[in-house]
Design a protein around this motif. Structure first.
Motif, PDB file in Angstrom:
ATOM      1  N   LEU A   1      -3.506   0.067  -0.332  1.00 47.90           N
ATOM      2  CA  LEU A   1      -2.464  -0.951  -0.157  1.00 47.90           C
ATOM      3  C   LEU A   1      -2.514  -1.497   1.259  1.00 47.90           C
ATOM      4  CD1 LEU A   1       0.033  -2.540  -1.196  1.00 47.90           C
ATOM      5  CD2 LEU A   1       1.419  -0.674  -0.275  1.00 47.90           C
TER       6      LEU A   1
ATOM      7  N   LEU B   1       2.968  -6.148  -7.135  1.00 46.74           N
ATOM      8  CA  LEU B   1       1.517  -6.151  -6.947  1.00 46.74           C
ATOM      9  C   LEU B   1       0.878  -7.342  -7.665  1.00 46.74           C
ATOM     10  CD1 LEU B   1       0.876  -2.332  -7.414  1.00 46.74           C
ATOM     11  CD2 LEU B   1       0.613  -3.624  -5.283  1.00 46.74           C
TER      12      LEU B   1
ATOM     13  N   PHE C   1      -5.551  -5.314  -4.471  1.00 46.49           N
ATOM     14  CA  PHE C   1      -4.300  -5.402  -5.229  1.00 46.49           C
ATOM     15  C   PHE C   1      -4.540  -5.170  -6.723  1.00 46.49           C
ATOM     16  CE2 PHE C   1      -2.298  -8.003  -1.685  1.00 46.49           C
ATOM     17  CZ  PHE C   1      -1.391  -7.014  -1.345  1.00 46.49           C
TER      18      PHE C   1
ATOM     19  N   LEU D   1       2.644   4.395  -3.344  1.00 53.55           N
ATOM     20  CA  LEU D   1       1.882   3.182  -3.049  1.00 53.55           C
ATOM     21  C   LEU D   1       1.868   2.879  -1.555  1.00 53.55           C
ATOM     22  CD1 LEU D   1       2.971   0.959  -6.058  1.00 53.55           C
ATOM     23  CD2 LEU D   1       0.602   1.544  -5.457  1.00 53.55           C
TER      24      LEU D   1
END
Length: 138
Positions: free
Chosen positions: A20, A54, A39, A14
């Protein structure tokens, strides 16, 4: 052996994902709609321990989007849910320091609950975890 990445692998993958980085940039630019999209896409793809992080960030972004649209009730509900999720997470996740964003979100949540003006309260921001500690060596 399991088919999916392990917990540490999930966080590493991630952190390397440009989506991200873009969602964090959108969050810090108060571009709540774009941030929400970023997100949310990552959240849907994540099944491990980073999923609540998240989701908490996503809910805070959507709460701010509700505020922009004068929906204080929706903002209050989502800010509370996002804050609750982030309070159960470590202080650092995805390379981000979560304590500062929790503090700002909590102040805004309290103001929402008290039906106070949020104008003087700073927007939530995401800071890199390493920025809180020592500077990286170049």
């Amino acid at each position: 052996m399991s088919g999916g990445p392990g917990p540490a692998d999930e966080e590493t993958l991630l952190q390397a994902d440009p989506r991200l980085q873009q969602a964090v940039a959108d969050f810090n630019a108060a571009d709540w709609y774009a941030c929400h999209d970023g997100f949310e896409a990552l959240w849907h793809e994540t099944q491990g321990p980073m999923r609540p992080v998240l989701q908490g960030l996503l809910q805070i972004a959507v709460a701010e989007l509700h505020l922009e649209r004068d929906n204080r009730r929706g903002a209050t509900v989502l800010m509370g849910e996002g804050l609750g999720r982030l309070r159960r997470c470590d202080d650092e996740a995805l390379g981000l320091a979560l304590a500062p964003v929790r503090q700002r979100a909590a102040a805004r949540f309290n103001a929402l609950q008290q039906q106070s003006d949020l104008g003087s309260l700073p927007l939530p921001r995401l800071e890199l975890a390493r920025a809180a500690g020592t500077s990286p060596v170049h």
